[in-house]
Design an enzyme around this catalytic site. Structure first.
Site, PDB file in Angstrom:
ATOM      1  N   PHE B 199      -5.997  -5.949   5.104  1.00  0.00           N
ATOM      2  CA  PHE B 199      -4.720  -5.973   4.384  1.00  0.00           C
ATOM      3  C   PHE B 199      -3.601  -5.498   5.282  1.00  0.00           C
ATOM      4  O   PHE B 199      -3.742  -4.478   5.980  1.00  0.00           O
ATOM      5  CB  PHE B 199      -4.748  -4.998   3.192  1.00  0.00           C
ATOM      6  CG  PHE B 199      -5.780  -5.279   2.152  1.00  0.00           C
ATOM      7  CD1 PHE B 199      -7.066  -4.772   2.280  1.00  0.00           C
ATOM      8  CD2 PHE B 199      -5.460  -6.015   1.023  1.00  0.00           C
ATOM      9  CE1 PHE B 199      -8.016  -5.000   1.297  1.00  0.00           C
ATOM     10  CE2 PHE B 199      -6.409  -6.236   0.029  1.00  0.00           C
ATOM     11  CZ  PHE B 199      -7.687  -5.734   0.169  1.00  0.00           C
ATOM     12  N   ASP B 200      -2.479  -6.164   5.201  1.00  0.00           N
ATOM     13  CA  ASP B 200      -1.244  -5.618   5.746  1.00  0.00           C
ATOM     14  C   ASP B 200      -0.795  -4.521   4.767  1.00  0.00           C
ATOM     15  O   ASP B 200      -1.269  -4.458   3.634  1.00  0.00           O
ATOM     16  CB  ASP B 200      -0.226  -6.761   5.840  1.00  0.00           C
ATOM     17  CG  ASP B 200       1.167  -6.271   6.181  1.00  0.00           C
ATOM     18  OD1 ASP B 200       2.128  -6.841   5.651  1.00  0.00           O
ATOM     19  OD2 ASP B 200       1.281  -5.309   6.971  1.00  0.00           O
ATOM     20  N   GLY B 201       0.112  -3.669   5.201  1.00  0.00           N
ATOM     21  CA  GLY B 201       0.542  -2.563   4.341  1.00  0.00           C
ATOM     22  C   GLY B 201       1.760  -2.913   3.507  1.00  0.00           C
ATOM     23  O   GLY B 201       1.666  -3.185   2.305  1.00  0.00           O
TER      24      GLY B 201
END
Lengths: 284, 360
Positions: B199-201
């Site tokens: 996941f990107d943040g």
């Protein structure tokens, strides 16, 4: 005793018309105080008639000599005289194109259906629908529309695991606790919907894939994806290529129905049979 | 009655009613039951991400619906090739198998639903392909052109993957985790036994609040803001819920002693830097009671090479720039069309190692 019949001036005598019988109680609100009004207030399934008429209009637009149209006849059970007149007047008032009106007693209504080559009997009353099915009359549930808003499509839904099961397999159902009578009913239900499916299929073909005023839908509730695939192929064999298909494989049916909002719901009843043995406890 | 599932004979064998169909089967076939939607983790996939339908899509775009449907029906017995979500789906099934071993009575499993806008005419071809690859997809909705949103809700969908960004956007607006997937030429081999999700943040797990600051006020202001609010948890983003359910399943494995070899592994891959802005990200996760197995702070470096090392089955990011970078090196990347990055043009820099490079 013959049922009282009134023919309106718009009766179509047509061999391939899709004669659809609807109960007065569904089209108009005939509950206690509502019958004081003239015209009668709209009933729970009034929007169905508008949707059907929209389909007919489009059919005629494509081909002015189109004979395969919905022919709606209205059925009234145990109606008092003054109500009968109001029904007739209200139909005229709302501009409903209703070919025939049949008024009969409760006990006669199945015979009335049988006598009039009805291709489909529709009612919001489940008991009426199953009563008709058991007598071999093709019947389906007329669904109450959430908002009474007119949808731009007439949605006809077949909830039919039975359609996806072979005759042999239906016989095998006795091993799972169904009685011989129930199995007979399943076969009868499956048999008598075939003609209606074929007619709806043919009617559907009059329109293109997109922008059709008629939408056909298949749901299988309990069966695996293969049962659904077989049902799709069977319907195709009968002449109906559905637009939408849902395979629930045991998931609850109501949330899906609420999203689809069908007008007509043909239900094979398999998943809500009462009195079946314990291992068959799936809720719909 | 459950037509496709378990019936126990007096000998205690279980077999499915489906097997009864031909009556020729003397050996029982075991087919697991589909869990109830409210218990399951429901992953809805469209037909174009499950299978490669590039050719058919081209026919639809160039020749219209009638030709497209005709083609599909004419080729009904021809198999589709796997699409971008295929390895992810297979990995979900591997996790399910392991969950069933450890918790045979539990319905907390992944349930994959085919949620397609396609016409039911394509149904038989899709089912044929699902059968061929032995995918465990029993539930499907072929909406014949109608919006899938109502059905996504009816199935309590936890994640929706589609090739159609309009529908994905609609789903996100309705609070359903969703991402757009694309076909890719190059796809690296991924694990068949361990599900890996990256996941990107910002604007994926977290809201886009900080990213807004970067985009409107610049990098310095971003750093300042993050430092000042280091201890204030960020608001949640569209994929937070999905990380949450993955965490729940991970704990089930830990409870049975599978901490080190857990069949689910999660990664945070963010352009925030470990030295500064990354702190707020970690503290937010902690405040939510969530964690990822690994957190990679790239300080603006390209994500592609790191992802190529991790080899996730799917990587979620809100910026197409990163999606493309990941795909170039063979990672299956899914675009989350959420937040400020969708409204402003992307800021691309040539050398991402400079200190004034963007946080994402």
């Amino acid at each position: 005793m013959d049922p009282k019949v009134r023919n309106s001036a718009e009766t179509k005598q047509s061999g391939s018309a899709l004669v659809t019988a609807v109960s007065c109680h569904d089209i108009f609100d005939l509950s206690a105080h509502q019958t004081d009004y003239n015209p009668l207030p709209k009933g729970a399934a009034f929007s169905f008639i508008s949707a059907v008429q929209a389909v007919n209009q489009r059919l005629v637009k494509h081909n002015e000599n189109e004979t395969l149209q919905f022919e709606v006849i209205l059925l009234g059970k145990d109606c008092e005289e003054q109500i009968k007149s109001k029904i007739f007047d209200s139909a005229k008032h709302y501009g409903l194109k209703i070919g025939k009106f049949y008024f009969c007693s409760r006990g006669e209504f199945v015979r009335t259906l049988q006598a009039n080559s009805v291709k489909l009997f529709l009612s919001t009353d489940r008991d009426d629908v199953y009563g008709a099915l058991q007598a071999g009359v093709p019947a389906a549930l007329l669904c109450q529309q959430a908002d009474q808003q007119v949808q731009d499509q007439l949605k006809v839904l077949f909830s039919g695991d039975l359609i996806g099961l072979s005759e042999d397999f239906i016989d095998c159902l006795k091993d799972f606790g169904f009685s011989a009578v129930q199995i007979q009913n399943f076969k009868a239900a499956k048999g008598c919907i075939r003609e209606f499916a074929a007619l709806i299929g043919e009617m559907r073909k009059r329109f293109g894939c997109e922008d059709s005023p008629l939408h056909t839908i298949l749901i299988t509730v309990l069966g695996s994806r293969d049962v659904c695939a077989t049902a799709l192929k069977t319907l195709r064999g009968w002449g109906l290529d559905v637009d939408e298909a849902f395979c629930l494989a045991g998931a609850p049916r109501n949330p899906i129905l609420t999203t689809i909002q069908p007008h007509i719901l043909w239900d094979d009843g398999l998943h809500n049979m009462k009195g079946v043995s314990p291992l068959m406890g799936m809720s719909s | 009655m459950n037509l496709n599932h378990q019936h126990t004979t007096s000998k205690g064998d279980t077999y499915c009613l489906e097997a009864m169909k031909t009556r020729e089967h003397s050996t029982p076939t075991k087919k697991p039951t589909s869990p109830k939607p409210e218990n399951a983790i429901t992953i809805a996939v469209s037909s174009r991400v499950l299978f490669n339908m590039d050719l058919e899509q081209q026919i639809f775009e160039q020749k219209g619906m009638e030709e497209y449907l005709k083609y599909q029906i004419d080729h009904e017995t021809e198999l589709f090739k796997p699409g971008p979500a295929f390895p992810f789906i297979k990995a979900l099934e591997a996790v399910n198998a392991q969950l069933r071993d450890l918790y045979p009575e539990s319905e907390e499993l992944f349930d994959v639903v085919l949620m397609t806008n396609n016409h039911a005419h394509v149904g038989i071809r899709l089912i044929n392909s699902i059968n061929h690859y032995k995918l465990f997809i029993e539930r499907f909705c072929m909406t014949g052109g109608n919006s899938p949103i109502g059905y996504l809700k009816a199935y309590h969908t936890n994640l929706y993957l589609s090739a159609d960004s309009v529908k994905v956007r609609e789903a996100i607006e309705e609070g359903i985790a969703a991402a757009t997937m694309f076909s890719s030429e190059k796809v690296t081999q991924v694990s068949e036994t361990q599900l890996r999700v990256a996941f990107d943040g910002d604007a994926v797990l977290f809201s886009d609040e900080s990213e807004r600051i970067y985009k409107t006020q610049g990098l310095d202001k971003f750093f300042e803001h993050e430092k000042a609010h280091e201890n204030k948890p960020l608001d949640h983003g569209p994929l937070k819920g999905f990380l949450e359910v993955l965490g729940k399943l991970q704990r089930k494995f830990y409870a049975k002693g599978h901490r080190m070899d857990c069949p689910i592994r999660t990664y945070l891959v963010t352009a925030r830097s470990a030295a500064s802005s990354g702190s707020r990200a970690l503290k937010t996760l902690r405040a939510w009671g969530l964690e990822t197995d690994e957190a990679l702070f790239l300080a603006g470096a390209p994500k592609g090479p790191m992802l190529a090392k991790i080899k996730p089955h799917i990587f979620f990011d809100d910026q197409m720039f990163h999606i493309e970078g990941a795909a170039e090196l063979g990672t299956v990347a899914a675009h989350v069309p959420y937040g400020i990055a969708q409204k402003l043009p992307p800021k691309k820099t040539k050398d991402a190692k400079e200190t004034d490079s963007p946080p994402k």
